[in-house]
Design a protein around this motif. Structure first.
Motif, PDB file in Angstrom:
ATOM      1  N   GLU A  15      74.661 -34.139  70.214  1.00  0.00           N
ATOM      2  CA  GLU A  15      74.129 -33.949  71.553  1.00  0.00           C
ATOM      3  C   GLU A  15      74.309 -32.512  72.039  1.00  0.00           C
ATOM      4  OE1 GLU A  15      75.815 -36.644  70.700  1.00  0.00           O
ATOM      5  OE2 GLU A  15      74.273 -38.168  70.991  1.00  0.00           O
ATOM      6  N   ILE A  16      75.442 -31.892  71.669  1.00  0.00           N
ATOM      7  CA  ILE A  16      75.687 -30.504  72.066  1.00  0.00           C
ATOM      8  C   ILE A  16      74.671 -29.581  71.411  1.00  0.00           C
ATOM      9  CG2 ILE A  16      77.343 -28.605  71.963  1.00  0.00           C
ATOM     10  CD1 ILE A  16      79.577 -30.675  72.106  1.00  0.00           C
ATOM     11  N   LEU A  17      74.370 -29.841  70.132  1.00  0.00           N
ATOM     12  CA  LEU A  17      73.397 -29.023  69.421  1.00  0.00           C
ATOM     13  C   LEU A  17      72.006 -29.212  70.014  1.00  0.00           C
ATOM     14  CD1 LEU A  17      74.648 -29.699  65.783  1.00  0.00           C
ATOM     15  CD2 LEU A  17      75.024 -27.646  67.145  1.00  0.00           C
ATOM     16  N   VAL A  18      71.680 -30.438  70.372  1.00  0.00           N
ATOM     17  CA  VAL A  18      70.391 -30.703  71.003  1.00  0.00           C
ATOM     18  C   VAL A  18      70.296 -29.965  72.334  1.00  0.00           C
ATOM     19  CG1 VAL A  18      68.913 -32.481  72.010  1.00  0.00           C
ATOM     20  CG2 VAL A  18      70.057 -32.917  69.834  1.00  0.00           C
ATOM     21  N   HIS A  19      71.401 -29.937  73.083  1.00  0.00           N
ATOM     22  CA  HIS A  19      71.431 -29.187  74.342  1.00  0.00           C
ATOM     23  C   HIS A  19      71.131 -27.709  74.098  1.00  0.00           C
ATOM     24  CE1 HIS A  19      72.566 -31.928  77.543  1.00  0.00           C
ATOM     25  NE2 HIS A  19      73.469 -32.496  76.760  1.00  0.00           N
TER      26      HIS A  19
ATOM     27  N   TYR B 113      67.608 -27.308  73.301  1.00  0.00           N
ATOM     28  CA  TYR B 113      66.908 -27.502  74.584  1.00  0.00           C
ATOM     29  C   TYR B 113      66.846 -26.185  75.353  1.00  0.00           C
ATOM     30  CZ  TYR B 113      66.235 -29.479  79.343  1.00  0.00           C
ATOM     31  OH  TYR B 113      65.787 -29.763  80.603  1.00  0.00           O
ATOM     32  N   GLU B 114      67.912 -25.399  75.288  1.00  0.00           N
ATOM     33  CA  GLU B 114      67.962 -24.127  76.000  1.00  0.00           C
ATOM     34  C   GLU B 114      67.049 -23.082  75.357  1.00  0.00           C
ATOM     35  OE1 GLU B 114      71.984 -22.841  76.167  1.00  0.00           O
ATOM     36  OE2 GLU B 114      72.708 -24.630  77.210  1.00  0.00           O
ATOM     37  N   PHE B 115      67.024 -23.080  74.016  1.00  0.00           N
ATOM     38  CA  PHE B 115      66.305 -22.033  73.304  1.00  0.00           C
ATOM     39  C   PHE B 115      64.809 -22.309  73.159  1.00  0.00           C
ATOM     40  CE2 PHE B 115      70.548 -21.194  71.037  1.00  0.00           C
ATOM     41  CZ  PHE B 115      70.905 -20.251  71.988  1.00  0.00           C
ATOM     42  N   CYS B 116      64.428 -23.554  72.931  1.00  0.00           N
ATOM     43  CA  CYS B 116      63.033 -23.920  72.678  1.00  0.00           C
ATOM     44  C   CYS B 116      62.609 -25.002  73.670  1.00  0.00           C
ATOM     45  CB  CYS B 116      62.853 -24.415  71.251  1.00  0.00           C
ATOM     46  SG  CYS B 116      63.317 -23.201  69.990  1.00  0.00           S
TER      47      CYS B 116
ATOM     48  N   PRO C 232      71.157 -35.629  81.428  1.00  0.00           N
ATOM     49  CA  PRO C 232      71.051 -35.937  82.860  1.00  0.00           C
ATOM     50  C   PRO C 232      69.955 -35.165  83.584  1.00  0.00           C
ATOM     51  CG  PRO C 232      72.971 -34.568  82.431  1.00  0.00           C
ATOM     52  CD  PRO C 232      72.425 -34.955  81.102  1.00  0.00           C
ATOM     53  N   THR C 233      69.619 -33.948  83.100  1.00  0.00           N
ATOM     54  CA  THR C 233      68.652 -33.132  83.842  1.00  0.00           C
ATOM     55  C   THR C 233      67.286 -33.805  83.935  1.00  0.00           C
ATOM     56  OG1 THR C 233      68.091 -31.913  81.822  1.00  0.00           O
ATOM     57  CG2 THR C 233      69.790 -30.964  83.237  1.00  0.00           C
ATOM     58  N   GLN C 234      66.912 -34.588  82.910  1.00  0.00           N
ATOM     59  CA  GLN C 234      65.616 -35.265  82.975  1.00  0.00           C
ATOM     60  C   GLN C 234      65.549 -36.212  84.164  1.00  0.00           C
ATOM     61  OE1 GLN C 234      64.636 -37.869  79.679  1.00  0.00           O
ATOM     62  NE2 GLN C 234      62.576 -38.245  80.455  1.00  0.00           N
TER      63      GLN C 234
END
Length: 470
Positions: free
Chosen positions: A120-124, A127-130, A164-166
């Motif tokens: 999940e941290i890697l996905v975050h 999420y920030e980069f792309c 949570p941001t979604q």
């Protein structure tokens, strides 16, 4: 003149030598001319070598595969350009597949490896980069807002609830409705209770700020173990379901059910004949068992058997159960690539196209020396590449398939397609413009959206609803 002749011979000699090298394990080290290659030439050579290595691995020709791997090791680098980086992880995956032939050796080499960073941290970070996940969330939220217009009680089911941001964004959108916000209930599914506790904290806090009637129901479960009845949909609720990169995982679970029919498959000579036709090389004893298991799990091989003409049992029953909830909307995001074939070379070609584009996205956004980028490439993409190439059967969970495979599955389960509106498209394009995301595109195809890097679709987003008359 001498330099020109040297550069000319260099540009032609590598590809001419690779076929010879792959057949000649004793050939000397190619270090000198490998180091003089330009970026484009090196990338072409890496692709050629990776495909040659895949063919050798599939045929059980370990010595020739080893020659290819050695050659690639002098060209690939996890810190180089896009092709060098991706080749490093494909090489690792091919080597891991070979090592699995010696279970004791494979276990010993992997016994002390630990995963220090949660996915999940890697996905975050990704999420920030792309913007792909951001786009998926924006499209999903806007489609929900449109579908739930006028509804008083909204029940959202998130099949992988960790971002949570979604839902914070959706709550803000619902609070701005002219007729007032509805009662919102979110049921979050995740295998880790800690993740769901954090989600509950963030969402309840936001709902209190917005003064929205809100309820969060956590369900700790892996998707394949989820009992849809535990979602407890109540009469009068308008249901929306969000599935982001989740449904393909159920294709791996279906391998177990496919194996139950293995006696039928073993009696059919056409199955192995087809494998031999697709891979004319001799099936070595080293990988013979692996290839047969892959054949049993293959959608292509399954289609040749009358008992396997229907879609996979687990996925089908799950989709039927979701449709039984009568959702007003279900938004599905999936990878737009076919990594579910049984032929290893075909999988590698598909994976090269897909992951090279993802690595290009990071190349355009993040410096090569970035530690965060290296973590994403190694622990997220590298792990997926290894699963696609090195694993078979139920262990191969990254069975991504394209939208044209998902459409008939969803329709068969009783869903009808909901065209995504022009306003949804506008919201997504505004996100790209506001984020200065150059190179990313959104295309409409069959009333669904394709999220693209340049002109290459990488993710599909489609919307569905319960069809009244099935």
């Amino acid at each position: 003149m001498v330099q020109e002749e040297g550069s000319s011979s260099l540009s032609s000699s590598p590809l001419q030598m690779f076929s010879l090298m792959s057949l000649s394990p004793g050939l000397g080290s190619p270090y000198p001319w490998l180091r003089e290659m330009g970026s484009e030439e090196r990338g072409l050579c890496l692709i050629h070598l990776l495909l040659a290595c895949a063919n050798h691995v599939a045929a059980g020709s370990i010595e020739n595969a080893n020659v290819c791997l050695e050659c690639i090791s002098h060209l690939a680098s996890p810190e180089g350009d896009t092709m060098q980086r991706i080749a490093a992880y494909f090489t690792e995956a091919l080597a891991d597949r070979i090592l699995k032939g010696w279970l004791g050796l494979h276990k010993a080499l992997n016994s002390t490896k630990t995963t220090s960073v949660a996915e999940e941290i890697l996905v975050h970070k990704f999420y920030e980069f792309c913007p792909f996940l951001k786009l998926s969330y924006v499209i999903t939220n806007q489609a929900i807002l449109e579908a739930m217009e006028g509804e008083k009680v909204v029940h959202i089911i998130d099949l992988n609830c960790f971002e949570p941001t979604q839902w914070i964004s959706l709550l803000r959108g619902l609070s701005a409705r002219a007729d007032g916000p509805p009662h919102v209930r979110i049921t979050g599914v995740h295998e880790q209770n800690e993740v769901l506790d954090q989600m509950a904290h963030w969402l309840i806090e936001e709902a209190d700020k917005l003064d929205i009637p809100f309820q969060f129901d956590p369900i700790v479960s892996r998707l394949e173990n989820l009992d849809v009845r535990s979602l407890c949909v109540k009469t009068g609720e308008a249901v929306a379901i969000s599935s982001v990169l989740q449904l393909h995982s159920l294709l791996a679970v279906d391998h177990e059910m496919t194996q139950r029919y293995s006696p039928y498959l073993s009696k059919s000579p056409s199955t192995l004949q087809r494998v031999l036709q697709m891979n004319p090389c001799t099936l070595g004893e080293f990988l013979e068992k692996d290839v047969i298991n892959a054949c049993r799990a293959s959608p292509d091989s399954a289609s040749s058997s009358p008992i396997s003409s229907a879609p996979p049992p687990k996925l089908t029953s799950f989709l039927y159960a979701l449709c039984g909830l009568s959702p007003k909307l279900m938004v599905v995001t999936e990878q737009e690539s076919n990594h579910n074939g049984f032929n290893l070379t075909d999988r590698i070609i598909e994976a090269l196209n897909f992951y090279a584009a993802l690595f290009d996205c990071l190349e355009s956004t993040v410096p090569r020396a970035s530690i965060e980028r290296q973590k994403i490439e190694k622990m997220l993409f590298g792990k997926e590449i290894k699963n696609i190439i090195a694993c078979e059967g139920v262990d191969r969970t990254k069975r991504h398939e394209k939208l044209d495979k998902w459409i008939p599955r969803l329709e068969l389960a009783g869903f009808g397609k909901v065209p995504l509106s022009y306003h949804v498209m506008l919201q997504a394009r505004r996100l790209l413009q506001s984020s200065n995301c150059h190179g990313y595109k959104i295309k409409e195809e069959n009333s669904c959206f394709m999220l693209c890097w340049q002109d290459q679709p990488l993710f599909s987003v489609s919307a569905w609803r319960f069809r009244q008359h099935r």
